[in-house]
Design a protein around this motif. Structure first.
Motif, PDB file in Angstrom:
ATOM      1  N   MET A 117       0.828  -1.215   0.000  1.00  0.00           N
ATOM      2  CA  MET A 117       0.000   0.000   0.000  1.00  0.00           C
ATOM      3  C   MET A 117       0.859   1.261   0.000  1.00  0.00           C
ATOM      4  O   MET A 117       0.487   2.274  -0.583  1.00  0.00           O
ATOM      5  CB  MET A 117      -0.927   0.004   1.231  1.00  0.00           C
ATOM      6  N   VAL A 118       2.032   1.220   0.643  1.00  0.00           N
ATOM      7  CA  VAL A 118       2.903   2.393   0.697  1.00  0.00           C
ATOM      8  C   VAL A 118       3.345   2.800  -0.701  1.00  0.00           C
ATOM      9  O   VAL A 118       3.339   3.988  -1.053  1.00  0.00           O
ATOM     10  CB  VAL A 118       4.137   2.113   1.590  1.00  0.00           C
ATOM     11  N   ILE A 119       3.711   1.820  -1.520  1.00  0.00           N
ATOM     12  CA  ILE A 119       4.162   2.120  -2.884  1.00  0.00           C
ATOM     13  C   ILE A 119       3.036   2.738  -3.708  1.00  0.00           C
ATOM     14  O   ILE A 119       3.275   3.583  -4.585  1.00  0.00           O
ATOM     15  CB  ILE A 119       4.695   0.835  -3.575  1.00  0.00           C
ATOM     16  N   GLN A 120       1.788   2.385  -3.406  1.00  0.00           N
ATOM     17  CA  GLN A 120       0.657   2.939  -4.138  1.00  0.00           C
ATOM     18  C   GLN A 120       0.406   4.402  -3.757  1.00  0.00           C
ATOM     19  O   GLN A 120      -0.013   5.205  -4.587  1.00  0.00           O
ATOM     20  CB  GLN A 120      -0.587   2.083  -3.893  1.00  0.00           C
ATOM     21  N   VAL A 121       0.684   4.730  -2.495  1.00  0.00           N
ATOM     22  CA  VAL A 121       0.602   6.133  -2.067  1.00  0.00           C
ATOM     23  C   VAL A 121       1.737   6.930  -2.694  1.00  0.00           C
ATOM     24  O   VAL A 121       1.550   8.048  -3.187  1.00  0.00           O
ATOM     25  CB  VAL A 121       0.642   6.241  -0.529  1.00  0.00           C
ATOM     26  N   ILE A 122       2.941   6.349  -2.689  1.00  0.00           N
ATOM     27  CA  ILE A 122       4.099   7.003  -3.306  1.00  0.00           C
ATOM     28  C   ILE A 122       3.832   7.271  -4.790  1.00  0.00           C
ATOM     29  O   ILE A 122       4.215   8.317  -5.331  1.00  0.00           O
ATOM     30  CB  ILE A 122       5.360   6.141  -3.125  1.00  0.00           C
ATOM     31  N   ALA A 123       3.157   6.330  -5.449  1.00  0.00           N
ATOM     32  CA  ALA A 123       2.848   6.494  -6.872  1.00  0.00           C
ATOM     33  C   ALA A 123       2.023   7.754  -7.125  1.00  0.00           C
ATOM     34  O   ALA A 123       2.251   8.490  -8.097  1.00  0.00           O
ATOM     35  CB  ALA A 123       2.109   5.262  -7.385  1.00  0.00           C
TER      36      ALA A 123
ATOM     37  N   PRO B 138      -2.004  13.334 -18.426  1.00  0.00           N
ATOM     38  CA  PRO B 138      -2.360  11.919 -18.620  1.00  0.00           C
ATOM     39  C   PRO B 138      -1.149  10.989 -18.553  1.00  0.00           C
ATOM     40  O   PRO B 138      -1.267   9.855 -18.070  1.00  0.00           O
ATOM     41  CB  PRO B 138      -2.994  11.900 -20.018  1.00  0.00           C
ATOM     42  N   ILE B 139       0.013  11.446 -19.012  1.00  0.00           N
ATOM     43  CA  ILE B 139       1.207  10.594 -18.962  1.00  0.00           C
ATOM     44  C   ILE B 139       1.567  10.255 -17.519  1.00  0.00           C
ATOM     45  O   ILE B 139       1.778   9.082 -17.164  1.00  0.00           O
ATOM     46  CB  ILE B 139       2.393  11.289 -19.666  1.00  0.00           C
ATOM     47  N   PHE B 140       1.601  11.278 -16.665  1.00  0.00           N
ATOM     48  CA  PHE B 140       2.040  11.047 -15.287  1.00  0.00           C
ATOM     49  C   PHE B 140       1.008  10.273 -14.474  1.00  0.00           C
ATOM     50  O   PHE B 140       1.364   9.458 -13.616  1.00  0.00           O
ATOM     51  CB  PHE B 140       2.378  12.375 -14.614  1.00  0.00           C
ATOM     52  N   VAL B 141      -0.272  10.514 -14.738  1.00  0.00           N
ATOM     53  CA  VAL B 141      -1.267   9.784 -13.969  1.00  0.00           C
ATOM     54  C   VAL B 141      -1.290   8.312 -14.387  1.00  0.00           C
ATOM     55  O   VAL B 141      -1.551   7.417 -13.571  1.00  0.00           O
ATOM     56  CB  VAL B 141      -2.666  10.425 -14.106  1.00  0.00           C
ATOM     57  N   LEU B 142      -0.976   8.038 -15.651  1.00  0.00           N
ATOM     58  CA  LEU B 142      -0.904   6.641 -16.090  1.00  0.00           C
ATOM     59  C   LEU B 142       0.327   5.944 -15.521  1.00  0.00           C
ATOM     60  O   LEU B 142       0.328   4.717 -15.349  1.00  0.00           O
ATOM     61  CB  LEU B 142      -0.921   6.561 -17.616  1.00  0.00           C
ATOM     62  N   VAL B 143       1.372   6.706 -15.218  1.00  0.00           N
ATOM     63  CA  VAL B 143       2.520   6.140 -14.500  1.00  0.00           C
ATOM     64  C   VAL B 143       2.069   5.657 -13.125  1.00  0.00           C
ATOM     65  O   VAL B 143       2.411   4.554 -12.684  1.00  0.00           O
ATOM     66  CB  VAL B 143       3.646   7.180 -14.372  1.00  0.00           C
ATOM     67  N   ALA B 144       1.263   6.487 -12.450  1.00  0.00           N
ATOM     68  CA  ALA B 144       0.735   6.095 -11.143  1.00  0.00           C
ATOM     69  C   ALA B 144      -0.181   4.884 -11.255  1.00  0.00           C
ATOM     70  O   ALA B 144      -0.178   4.002 -10.389  1.00  0.00           O
ATOM     71  CB  ALA B 144      -0.015   7.269 -10.515  1.00  0.00           C
ATOM     72  N   VAL B 145      -0.970   4.834 -12.315  1.00  0.00           N
ATOM     73  CA  VAL B 145      -1.859   3.682 -12.551  1.00  0.00           C
ATOM     74  C   VAL B 145      -1.037   2.410 -12.716  1.00  0.00           C
ATOM     75  O   VAL B 145      -1.361   1.355 -12.133  1.00  0.00           O
ATOM     76  CB  VAL B 145      -2.743   3.924 -13.801  1.00  0.00           C
ATOM     77  N   ALA B 146       0.025   2.494 -13.514  1.00  0.00           N
ATOM     78  CA  ALA B 146       0.865   1.317 -13.760  1.00  0.00           C
ATOM     79  C   ALA B 146       1.538   0.842 -12.476  1.00  0.00           C
ATOM     80  O   ALA B 146       1.565  -0.365 -12.181  1.00  0.00           O
ATOM     81  CB  ALA B 146       1.910   1.649 -14.819  1.00  0.00           C
ATOM     82  N   ILE B 147       2.083   1.769 -11.688  1.00  0.00           N
ATOM     83  CA  ILE B 147       2.740   1.402 -10.433  1.00  0.00           C
ATOM     84  C   ILE B 147       1.743   0.777  -9.470  1.00  0.00           C
ATOM     85  O   ILE B 147       2.072  -0.145  -8.709  1.00  0.00           O
ATOM     86  CB  ILE B 147       3.406   2.636  -9.798  1.00  0.00           C
ATOM     87  N   SER B 148       0.502   1.259  -9.510  1.00  0.00           N
ATOM     88  CA  SER B 148      -0.536   0.745  -8.609  1.00  0.00           C
ATOM     89  C   SER B 148      -1.120  -0.575  -9.080  1.00  0.00           C
ATOM     90  O   SER B 148      -1.964  -1.165  -8.388  1.00  0.00           O
ATOM     91  CB  SER B 148      -1.668   1.780  -8.466  1.00  0.00           C
ATOM     92  N   GLY B 149      -0.724  -1.030 -10.259  1.00  0.00           N
ATOM     93  CA  GLY B 149      -1.199  -2.315 -10.760  1.00  0.00           C
ATOM     94  C   GLY B 149      -2.612  -2.297 -11.289  1.00  0.00           C
ATOM     95  O   GLY B 149      -3.289  -3.331 -11.325  1.00  0.00           O
ATOM     96  N   GLN B 150      -3.070  -1.124 -11.733  1.00  0.00           N
ATOM     97  CA  GLN B 150      -4.437  -1.008 -12.256  1.00  0.00           C
ATOM     98  C   GLN B 150      -4.439  -1.075 -13.781  1.00  0.00           C
ATOM     99  O   GLN B 150      -3.388  -1.027 -14.434  1.00  0.00           O
ATOM    100  CB  GLN B 150      -5.051   0.317 -11.778  1.00  0.00           C
TER     101      GLN B 150
END
Length: 459
Positions: A1-7, A30-42
């Motif tokens: 969960m910590v890595i998902q917050v960091i994302a 959109p590029i940066f938010v999709l980086v967060a999506v990828a890190i979060s495994g969505q």
């Protein structure tokens, strides 16, 4: 969960850094938010097409008429000479002994009348430079002075202001542009007086140090401040019409909320007319203002009309697409697993919804560098929770509206804010020279709204 917050914070941090460096938000949000999506495994592509684009498109659908008409109104005021007439009249009337006050009031009148912030800066700067030079006040104080008049109390605090920051909360809280008038007026006056005291103190310090207006400045205005403009009363007429008709269509003699039957509204899938009535009222008021402004100096305006309308349309498109990109960004973020922790922290930062709302809107406006962008994200993500919490605590939605609106104009003016960068560009100054005063006013506005929220929470 910590890595998902960091994302999430990584995506926000990257967006802030790239916006500060001048990269287009519409591309990198959109590029940066999709980086967060990828890190979060969505799921990547559904997050983009069904969440990001859908929410960005909904924002454009809701607010594009206001962005477009506001830009056209401002351009009409500029082309007719009405905006310059108002600025010149106020500056000349108060004179060089009250140079700072005169510039602040000129900006305030134009902003409160519905002229866009960028047009205000362009219109007022030549007269500000002339009177500051006459009074021998350092030019580096001009951006802070314009920011106080255009980016603070008349943008989001005073009731009835037609600026978008005062309209966005209406769709979430069922209010109108005149919500919580007493709170808005008192808060706005605190910011006005506090800002004037700060700027006058800075002027006195410069005078004591022997600093004058300065020499060899960039972008020194060449405009002749003795140029003939339309008379003041005629120049003020479009602003007055916008304010008057906005009131009449909002809560006056001809409220737009009563124009259509419940059956008609239902056929357009409008569940509550209160969510759209404020936008309708402002659209109509701006149309009336545009016609009035176009009639001033029509012989001059008609020759510039095609170029002017094209510039206004292009400017409104850039502004709304940037903001819509930030709204899409925020709506993708709120679907991520790590956001639940962030949301719980923000909502739990204080049990009182007004204080929590003031903090969250300020934080998001600061991160995005946009008052309307940060406000839209906060309302999309947490607006329903704040409204439910306020209703449970017996708090008026009007107070939620006014606190949210004022908070959006707090930390938004950090160094990467587009309006700040544009203002410095117009005046030919740098962050190093002038940002200190803009930041002081930013802090003053932020502290004011937080203190007001705390005081209201006690009652």
């Amino acid at each position: 969960m910590v890595i998902q917050v960091i994302a999430i914070f990584l995506a926000l941090g990257l967006l802030m850094v790239f916006a500060y460096r001048g990269f287009p938000v519409v591309i990198f949000a959109p590029i940066f938010v999709l980086v967060a999506v990828a890190i979060s495994g969505q799921a990547l592509l559904p997050s983009y097409s069904e969440t990001y684009m859908t929410n960005a498109a909904n924002y454009i659908k809701t607010y594009f008429p206001i962005f477009l008409l506001g830009a056209v109104f401002g351009k009409m005021m500029e082309m007719s000479g009405a905006a310059s007439s108002i600025a010149q009249s106020i500056v000349k009337a108060l004179g060089s002994k009250r140079a700072i006050l005169s510039v602040v009031l000129a900006c305030a009148v134009l902003t409160y009348g519905g002229v866009s912030l960028f047009v205000v800066a362009f219109a007022v700067y030549p007269f500000a430079a002339a009177i500051f030079r006459e009074a021998d006040i350092p030019k580096r104080l001009i951006p802070g002075t314009i920011a106080l008049g255009a980016f603070t109390f008349t943008m989001d605090a005073f009731p009835g202001t037609p600026q978008i920051q005062n309209i966005i909360p209406t769709a979430y809280f069922g209010t109108d542009a005149y919500a919580a008038p007493a709170v808005g007026i008192v808060s706005g006056l605190i910011v006005l007086i506090g800002g004037l005291l700060w700027l006058e103190r800075r002027r006195k310090q410069a005078a004591d140090a022997g600093e004058d207006y300065g020499h060899n400045h960039k972008n020194e205005p060449e405009a002749d401040t003795d140029q003939k403009f339309p008379p003041l009363w005629l120049s003020l007429l479009p602003l007055v019409l916008v304010l008057v008709f906005n009131y009449l269509f909002s809560r006056g003699a001809f409220p737009v909320a009563q124009w259509y039957s419940a059956e008609t509204l239902q056929s357009f899938k409008i569940a509550s007319v209160s969510t759209v009535a404020s936008s309708w009222a402002l659209i109509l008021a701006l149309c009336i203002g545009i016609i009035a402004a176009g009639c001033i100096n029509f012989r001059v305006v008609r020759h510039k009309l095609a170029v002017g309308l094209t510039a206004a349309a292009m400017g409104s498109l850039l502004a709304i697409f940037n903001t819509a990109s930030e709204v899409g960004f925020g709506n993708v973020v709120k679907t991520l697993p790590g956001f639940k922790l962030v949301q719980d922290w923000v909502l739990g930062a204080n049990v009182h919804p007004l204080i929590s709302e003031a903090l969250s809107v300020n934080i998001l406006a600061g991160i995005t560098g946009s008052a309307s962008g940060g406000l839209s994200i906060a309302m999309d993500v947490m607006g329903k929770q704040y409204l439910a919490a306020a209703q449970a605590a017996g708090i008026s939605p009007e107070l939620l509206h006014r606190i949210a609106s004022m908070a959006s104009g707090g930390m938004d003016t950090l160094p990467h804010n587009g309006a700040v960068i544009t203002l410095l560009g117009i005046t030919g100054l740098t962050h190093k020279q002038s940002y200190k005063d803009i930041f002081a006013i930013t802090i003053l506005k932020t502290l004011t709204v937080v203190v007001v929220a705390i005081v209201l929470s006690l009652f």
